[in-house]
Write a protein that holds these residues in place. Structure first.
Motif, PDB file in Angstrom:
ATOM      1  N   LYS A  20       0.841  -1.200   0.000  1.00  0.00           N
ATOM      2  CA  LYS A  20       0.000   0.000   0.000  1.00  0.00           C
ATOM      3  C   LYS A  20       0.872   1.245   0.000  1.00  0.00           C
ATOM      4  CE  LYS A  20      -3.805   2.183   2.551  1.00  0.00           C
ATOM      5  NZ  LYS A  20      -4.672   2.092   3.741  1.00  0.00           N
ATOM      6  N   ILE A  21       0.563   2.169  -0.905  1.00  0.00           N
ATOM      7  CA  ILE A  21       1.301   3.430  -1.001  1.00  0.00           C
ATOM      8  C   ILE A  21       0.339   4.583  -0.732  1.00  0.00           C
ATOM      9  CG2 ILE A  21       2.642   4.959  -2.489  1.00  0.00           C
ATOM     10  CD1 ILE A  21       3.560   2.562  -4.034  1.00  0.00           C
ATOM     11  N   GLU A  22       0.627   5.355   0.291  1.00  0.00           N
ATOM     12  CA  GLU A  22      -0.147   6.548   0.607  1.00  0.00           C
ATOM     13  C   GLU A  22       0.571   7.776   0.054  1.00  0.00           C
ATOM     14  OE1 GLU A  22      -0.624   6.506   4.814  1.00  0.00           O
ATOM     15  OE2 GLU A  22      -1.968   4.779   4.826  1.00  0.00           O
ATOM     16  N   ALA A  23      -0.191   8.802  -0.298  1.00  0.00           N
ATOM     17  CA  ALA A  23       0.365  10.023  -0.902  1.00  0.00           C
ATOM     18  C   ALA A  23       1.151   9.687  -2.168  1.00  0.00           C
ATOM     19  CB  ALA A  23       1.221  10.782   0.103  1.00  0.00           C
ATOM     20  N   PHE A  24       0.501   8.948  -3.054  1.00  0.00           N
ATOM     21  CA  PHE A  24       1.156   8.493  -4.288  1.00  0.00           C
ATOM     22  C   PHE A  24       1.645   9.665  -5.132  1.00  0.00           C
ATOM     23  CE2 PHE A  24       1.023   7.227  -8.760  1.00  0.00           C
ATOM     24  CZ  PHE A  24       1.792   6.074  -8.733  1.00  0.00           C
ATOM     25  N   SER A  25       0.939  10.786  -5.084  1.00  0.00           N
ATOM     26  CA  SER A  25       1.295  11.928  -5.926  1.00  0.00           C
ATOM     27  C   SER A  25       2.678  12.482  -5.596  1.00  0.00           C
ATOM     28  CB  SER A  25       0.255  13.044  -5.773  1.00  0.00           C
ATOM     29  OG  SER A  25       0.182  13.475  -4.420  1.00  0.00           O
ATOM     30  N   THR A  66      -6.678   5.108 -17.099  1.00  0.00           N
ATOM     31  CA  THR A  66      -7.488   4.186 -16.303  1.00  0.00           C
ATOM     32  C   THR A  66      -7.067   4.205 -14.847  1.00  0.00           C
ATOM     33  OG1 THR A  66      -7.770   2.744 -18.223  1.00  0.00           O
ATOM     34  CG2 THR A  66      -8.204   1.779 -16.055  1.00  0.00           C
ATOM     35  N   PHE A  67      -5.758   4.235 -14.598  1.00  0.00           N
ATOM     36  CA  PHE A  67      -5.240   4.199 -13.229  1.00  0.00           C
ATOM     37  C   PHE A  67      -5.622   5.455 -12.455  1.00  0.00           C
ATOM     38  CE2 PHE A  67      -1.744   5.337 -10.305  1.00  0.00           C
ATOM     39  CZ  PHE A  67      -1.845   4.272  -9.426  1.00  0.00           C
ATOM     40  N   ASN A  68      -5.515   6.622 -13.068  1.00  0.00           N
ATOM     41  CA  ASN A  68      -5.751   7.898 -12.370  1.00  0.00           C
ATOM     42  C   ASN A  68      -7.226   8.234 -12.196  1.00  0.00           C
ATOM     43  OD1 ASN A  68      -3.033   8.689 -11.907  1.00  0.00           O
ATOM     44  ND2 ASN A  68      -2.835   9.189 -14.077  1.00  0.00           N
ATOM     45  N   ASN A  69      -8.109   7.523 -12.895  1.00  0.00           N
ATOM     46  CA  ASN A  69      -9.552   7.781 -12.753  1.00  0.00           C
ATOM     47  C   ASN A  69     -10.060   7.110 -11.479  1.00  0.00           C
ATOM     48  OD1 ASN A  69     -12.314   8.045 -12.946  1.00  0.00           O
ATOM     49  ND2 ASN A  69     -12.390   7.534 -15.132  1.00  0.00           N
ATOM     50  N   ALA A  70     -10.394   7.922 -10.469  1.00  0.00           N
ATOM     51  CA  ALA A  70     -10.812   7.378  -9.176  1.00  0.00           C
ATOM     52  C   ALA A  70     -12.047   6.496  -9.288  1.00  0.00           C
ATOM     53  CB  ALA A  70     -11.074   8.521  -8.192  1.00  0.00           C
ATOM     54  N   ALA A  71     -12.862   6.730 -10.317  1.00  0.00           N
ATOM     55  CA  ALA A  71     -14.076   5.926 -10.487  1.00  0.00           C
ATOM     56  C   ALA A  71     -13.753   4.456 -10.748  1.00  0.00           C
ATOM     57  CB  ALA A  71     -14.912   6.492 -11.634  1.00  0.00           C
ATOM     58  N   LEU A  75      -6.756   4.246  -7.865  1.00  0.00           N
ATOM     59  CA  LEU A  75      -6.124   5.340  -7.119  1.00  0.00           C
ATOM     60  C   LEU A  75      -7.229   6.166  -6.477  1.00  0.00           C
ATOM     61  CD1 LEU A  75      -3.461   6.810  -6.406  1.00  0.00           C
ATOM     62  CD2 LEU A  75      -3.786   8.194  -8.454  1.00  0.00           C
ATOM     63  N   VAL A  76      -7.395   6.024  -5.178  1.00  0.00           N
ATOM     64  CA  VAL A  76      -8.474   6.692  -4.445  1.00  0.00           C
ATOM     65  C   VAL A  76      -7.881   7.436  -3.263  1.00  0.00           C
ATOM     66  CG1 VAL A  76     -10.625   6.383  -3.178  1.00  0.00           C
ATOM     67  CG2 VAL A  76     -10.115   4.913  -5.131  1.00  0.00           C
ATOM     68  N   ASP A  77      -8.223   8.717  -3.151  1.00  0.00           N
ATOM     69  CA  ASP A  77      -7.696   9.561  -2.063  1.00  0.00           C
ATOM     70  C   ASP A  77      -6.175   9.522  -2.022  1.00  0.00           C
ATOM     71  OD1 ASP A  77     -10.264  10.287  -1.275  1.00  0.00           O
ATOM     72  OD2 ASP A  77     -10.445   8.567   0.073  1.00  0.00           O
ATOM     73  N   ASP A  78      -5.566   9.529  -3.222  1.00  0.00           N
ATOM     74  CA  ASP A  78      -4.110   9.538  -3.369  1.00  0.00           C
ATOM     75  C   ASP A  78      -3.458   8.298  -2.762  1.00  0.00           C
ATOM     76  OD1 ASP A  78      -1.920  10.703  -4.512  1.00  0.00           O
ATOM     77  OD2 ASP A  78      -1.420  11.957  -2.797  1.00  0.00           O
ATOM     78  N   CYS A  79      -4.187   7.192  -2.746  1.00  0.00           N
ATOM     79  CA  CYS A  79      -3.697   5.947  -2.168  1.00  0.00           C
ATOM     80  C   CYS A  79      -3.962   4.803  -3.142  1.00  0.00           C
ATOM     81  CB  CYS A  79      -4.384   5.681  -0.833  1.00  0.00           C
ATOM     82  SG  CYS A  79      -3.938   4.123  -0.062  1.00  0.00           S
ATOM     83  N   CYS A  80      -2.983   3.918  -3.290  1.00  0.00           N
ATOM     84  CA  CYS A  80      -3.160   2.759  -4.161  1.00  0.00           C
ATOM     85  C   CYS A  80      -2.480   1.542  -3.527  1.00  0.00           C
ATOM     86  CB  CYS A  80      -2.591   3.017  -5.557  1.00  0.00           C
ATOM     87  SG  CYS A  80      -0.831   3.407  -5.565  1.00  0.00           S
ATOM     88  N   THR A  81      -2.904   0.364  -3.941  1.00  0.00           N
ATOM     89  CA  THR A  81      -2.367  -0.875  -3.388  1.00  0.00           C
ATOM     90  C   THR A  81      -2.023  -1.840  -4.514  1.00  0.00           C
ATOM     91  OG1 THR A  81      -3.731  -0.625  -1.403  1.00  0.00           O
ATOM     92  CG2 THR A  81      -2.793  -2.806  -1.824  1.00  0.00           C
ATOM     93  N   GLN A  96       1.990  -4.442   3.820  1.00  0.00           N
ATOM     94  CA  GLN A  96       3.094  -3.518   4.061  1.00  0.00           C
ATOM     95  C   GLN A  96       2.587  -2.102   3.878  1.00  0.00           C
ATOM     96  OE1 GLN A  96       6.693  -4.079   1.673  1.00  0.00           O
ATOM     97  NE2 GLN A  96       6.737  -1.877   1.392  1.00  0.00           N
ATOM     98  N   LYS A  97       2.861  -1.251   4.840  1.00  0.00           N
ATOM     99  CA  LYS A  97       2.384   0.130   4.781  1.00  0.00           C
ATOM    100  C   LYS A  97       3.530   1.050   4.421  1.00  0.00           C
ATOM    101  CE  LYS A  97      -0.125   3.643   7.420  1.00  0.00           C
ATOM    102  NZ  LYS A  97      -0.707   3.998   8.733  1.00  0.00           N
ATOM    103  N   SER A  98       3.265   1.922   3.456  1.00  0.00           N
ATOM    104  CA  SER A  98       4.260   2.887   3.023  1.00  0.00           C
ATOM    105  C   SER A  98       3.706   4.291   3.238  1.00  0.00           C
ATOM    106  CB  SER A  98       4.595   2.662   1.542  1.00  0.00           C
ATOM    107  OG  SER A  98       5.454   3.661   1.082  1.00  0.00           O
ATOM    108  N   VAL A  99       4.358   5.072   4.102  1.00  0.00           N
ATOM    109  CA  VAL A  99       3.896   6.416   4.437  1.00  0.00           C
ATOM    110  C   VAL A  99       4.848   7.435   3.828  1.00  0.00           C
ATOM    111  CG1 VAL A  99       3.318   8.017   6.287  1.00  0.00           C
ATOM    112  CG2 VAL A  99       2.902   5.575   6.593  1.00  0.00           C
ATOM    113  N   LEU A 100       4.339   8.251   2.900  1.00  0.00           N
ATOM    114  CA  LEU A 100       5.158   9.255   2.223  1.00  0.00           C
ATOM    115  C   LEU A 100       4.940  10.623   2.853  1.00  0.00           C
ATOM    116  CD1 LEU A 100       4.369   6.974  -0.004  1.00  0.00           C
ATOM    117  CD2 LEU A 100       5.300   8.642  -1.613  1.00  0.00           C
TER     118      LEU A 100
END
Length: 239
Positions: A20-25, A66-71, A75-81, A96-100
Motif C-alpha cells: 500500500k502506497i499513501e500520498a502516491f502523488s 485508467t489508473f488515475n480515474n478514481a471511479a 487510485l483513491v484519495d491519493d492511495c493505491c495498493t 506492508q504500509k508505506s507512508v510518504l
C-alpha cells in the motif's frame, strides 16, 4: 493470452502480499524513477529483485488514464495498493504500509569554522530531527580512505539506527550541498537511498576536489568557513 501470460480481472485481492502506497502523488512530483517494496516470503523463498537478478512483470500493466480515474478504484484519495500472488494459499495477506511525507523545513545546515585548521580525520554535525528521525552530517576535511588529500568527503548518517525496528526501511530523496557563499551557485548532488538499521549512511568519498574547495575565487571557503547541507525532498517509511 500471449507468450503464456493471461490478463484477467477479478473481485478479490491477491491472497499473499499487498503493498500500500499513501500520498502516491508525492512519488510523481519527486520524479522517483523506481520504488521497491520490502522482501516477502512465499513457499520458503524471498521475493525481491535486485540489479543482478531476473525480474518479470509488465511495463504497461495499466494505462495512466485508467489508473488515475478514481471511479475505477485503483487510485483513491491519493492511495493505491499493489499485490502479488505467487500461489493461492489460505492465510491472511501480509500488508506492508508505506507512508510518504514531504518534509517542511527539512534541511541540515552546518557551518564549519576554522576549516583549514581542522586536524581530525572526520567531524560530525549537530544531530537534527526530521520526520521524527535523528540525522547528522559526517565530513572528512581531508577526504576519507578512498580520497585521502584529494577530495572533501560528505555523508548523511542516521544518528540512532539501533532504535529502528528490524523491518523498518526509510527511503529518502535528498540533496547533499556545498554552499557557495559568494555567487549562490552551490555544488550539490541528488541522492536516493534506503536507510535501515544496518544501512546507516550514504554520501560521497569524492564530493568536491580539495583544490576547488580552497580556491578563493570559487566562493566555497570564505573567511575560513565552509557550509555543508543536506536538504530532504522526500521521506518514505516502509514498515
Amino acid at each position: 493470452m500471449a507468450g503464456g501470460i493471461t490478463r484477467t480481472t477479478r473481485c478479490f485481492p491477491p491472497s499473499h502480499y499487498l503493498f500500500k502506497i499513501e500520498a502516491f502523488s508525492l512519488l510523481v512530483e519527486s520524479k522517483v524513477d523506481k520504488f521497491k517494496s520490502n522482501a516477502f516470503e512465499a513457499w520458503g523463498h524471498q521475493w525481491r529483485f535486485y540489479e543482478m537478478k531476473t525480474e518479470w512483470g509488465f511495463s504497461q500493466l495499466l494505462s495512466q488514464i485508467t489508473f488515475n480515474n478514481a471511479a475505477n478504484g485503483y487510485l483513491v484519495d491519493d492511495c493505491c495498493t499493489f499485490g502479488a500472488e505467487v500461489l493461492v494459499i489460505r492465510r491472511p495477506p501480509e500488508v506492508q504500509k508505506s507512508v510518504l511525507k514531504k518534509p517542511s523545513g527539512g534541511t541540515i545546515t552546518w557551518k564549519m569554522d576554522n576549516f583549514s585548521r581542522l586536524d581530525k580525520e572526520f567531524y560530525k554535525s549537530p544531530v537534527v530531527s526530521i520526520d521524527d528521525i535523528a540525522w547528522y552530517l559526517s565530513v572528512f576535511p581531508r577526504g576519507d580512505a578512498r580520497s585521502k588529500d584529494t577530495h572533501l568527503s560528505v555523508f548523511l548518517k542516521l544518528a540512532n539506527p539501533h532504535t529502528f525496528p528490524p523491518k523498518l526501511e526509510v527511503y529518502v530523496k535528498f540533496k547533499l550541498r556545498l554552499r557557495n557563499q559568494i555567487k549562490s551557485k552551490h555544488f550539490e548532488q541528488i541522492v536516493e537511498y534506503r536507510f535501515t538499521s544496518s544501512s546507516t549512511n550514504w554520501g560521497y568519498s569524492k564530493f568536491v576536489p580539495l583544490k576547488v574547495v580552497y580556491d578563493s575565487s570559487k566562493g566555497y571557503l570564505v573567511r575560513d568557513g565552509l557550509i555543508v547541507e543536506a536538504e530532504f525532498n522526500l521521506i518514505v517509511k516502509v514498515e
